[in-house]
Write a protein that holds these residues in place. Structure first.
Motif, mmCIF file in Angstrom:
data_model
loop_
_atom_site.group_PDB
_atom_site.id
_atom_site.type_symbol
_atom_site.label_atom_id
_atom_site.label_comp_id
_atom_site.label_asym_id
_atom_site.label_seq_id
_atom_site.Cartn_x
_atom_site.Cartn_y
_atom_site.Cartn_z
ATOM 1 N N UNK A 1 39.705 68.086 62.673
ATOM 2 C CA UNK A 1 38.317 68.292 63.087
ATOM 3 C C UNK A 1 37.596 69.322 62.213
ATOM 4 N N UNK A 2 38.330 70.331 61.714
ATOM 5 C CA UNK A 2 37.713 71.349 60.859
ATOM 6 C C UNK A 2 37.173 70.718 59.580
ATOM 7 N N UNK A 3 37.928 69.806 58.986
ATOM 8 C CA UNK A 3 37.465 69.107 57.780
ATOM 9 C C UNK A 3 36.224 68.292 58.095
ATOM 10 N N UNK A 4 36.251 67.589 59.195
ATOM 11 C CA UNK A 4 35.129 66.734 59.571
ATOM 12 C C UNK A 4 33.852 67.556 59.796
ATOM 13 N N UNK A 5 33.977 68.686 60.477
ATOM 14 C CA UNK A 5 32.813 69.539 60.743
ATOM 15 C C UNK A 5 32.245 70.083 59.428
ATOM 16 N N UNK A 6 33.112 70.585 58.558
ATOM 17 C CA UNK A 6 32.646 71.159 57.285
ATOM 18 C C UNK A 6 31.959 70.115 56.424
ATOM 19 N N UNK A 7 32.484 68.908 56.393
ATOM 20 C CA UNK A 7 31.876 67.853 55.598
ATOM 21 C C UNK A 7 30.551 67.415 56.208
ATOM 22 N N UNK B 1 31.650 63.040 49.460
ATOM 23 C CA UNK B 1 31.690 63.610 50.809
ATOM 24 C C UNK B 1 31.914 62.539 51.869
ATOM 25 N N UNK B 2 31.260 61.399 51.725
ATOM 26 C CA UNK B 2 31.457 60.308 52.693
ATOM 27 C C UNK B 2 32.904 59.826 52.654
ATOM 28 N N UNK B 3 33.457 59.676 51.450
ATOM 29 C CA UNK B 3 34.856 59.252 51.351
ATOM 30 C C UNK B 3 35.811 60.330 51.869
ATOM 31 N N UNK B 4 35.511 61.587 51.585
ATOM 32 C CA UNK B 4 36.344 62.678 52.111
ATOM 33 C C UNK B 4 36.328 62.673 53.635
ATOM 34 N N UNK B 5 35.152 62.457 54.212
ATOM 35 C CA UNK B 5 35.031 62.394 55.667
ATOM 36 C C UNK B 5 35.883 61.253 56.221
ATOM 37 N N UNK B 6 35.838 60.128 55.571
ATOM 38 C CA UNK B 6 36.643 58.974 56.001
ATOM 39 C C UNK B 6 38.138 59.309 55.954
ATOM 40 N N UNK B 7 38.577 59.940 54.863
ATOM 41 C CA UNK B 7 39.996 60.310 54.754
ATOM 42 C C UNK B 7 40.371 61.375 55.780
ATOM 43 N N UNK B 8 39.466 62.324 56.035
ATOM 44 C CA UNK B 8 39.730 63.361 57.046
ATOM 45 C C UNK B 8 39.900 62.727 58.425
ATOM 46 N N UNK B 9 39.069 61.737 58.734
ATOM 47 C CA UNK B 9 39.164 61.050 60.027
ATOM 48 C C UNK B 9 40.477 60.283 60.163
ATOM 49 N N UNK B 10 41.080 59.930 59.027
ATOM 50 C CA UNK B 10 42.371 59.242 59.046
ATOM 51 C C UNK B 10 43.542 60.224 59.110
ATOM 52 N N UNK B 11 43.230 61.526 59.112
ATOM 53 C CA UNK B 11 44.271 62.537 59.246
ATOM 54 C C UNK B 11 44.739 63.156 57.943
#
Length: 141
Positions: A131-137, A82-92
């Motif tokens: 932002x939707x990915x970031x919120x869900x994570x 989840x932390x890595x997914x959040x990082x990738x989501x923040x990168x677009x």
């Protein structure tokens, strides 16, 4: 790639063309269409998706990531994933976020525990970005 489950020992054979990178199936994908990126080989296979790779870990080297036109991260449903997914989501990048009703750690476990579940369709229906990915994570952390 193999692992001794009782002792958690991993063994990996890396072909010369992939020297320096530990990624399963990287040379057998179409890099111009969505590429589903998993942590483990069994997760990639269990997904039922065709254009996928496995990192045999939680991160992909930036040089290899740059070669993919449409990467989609389908990382484990644990704190590291989840932390890595959040990082990738923040990168677009696009990321998979597992629905809350499934508590399994990864795709292999999900497939084994839910025999009637179409895992590949569930993955495709739970891909988010921005932002939707970031919120869900964030809600899962």
């Amino acid at each position: 790639y193999s692992r001794n489950i009782s002792e958690k020992i991993f063994a990996t054979w890396i072909p010369e063309c992939n020297s320096g990178y530990k990624i399963w199936n990287f040379f057998d994908i179409n890099r111009d269409i969505p590429t589903f990126i998993f942590e483990g080989i069994f997760d990639a296979i269990s997904s039922g998706l065709k254009n996928c790779i496995a990192l045999m870990g939680a991160k992909i080297p930036q040089e290899r990531l740059n070669e993919l036109k449409k990467p989609v991260f389908v990382l484990d449903n644990d704190k590291t994933g989840l932390i890595n997914s959040l990082s990738y989501a923040k990168q677009g990048y696009s990321v998979y976020v597992q629905p809350d009703k499934y508590k399994e750690k990864d795709m292999n476990e999900l497939m084994l525990n839910n025999k009637d579940l179409n895992v590949s369709e569930m993955i495709k229906q739970n891909i988010y970005s921005s932002i939707m990915a970031q919120v869900k994570i964030q809600q899962k952390l």
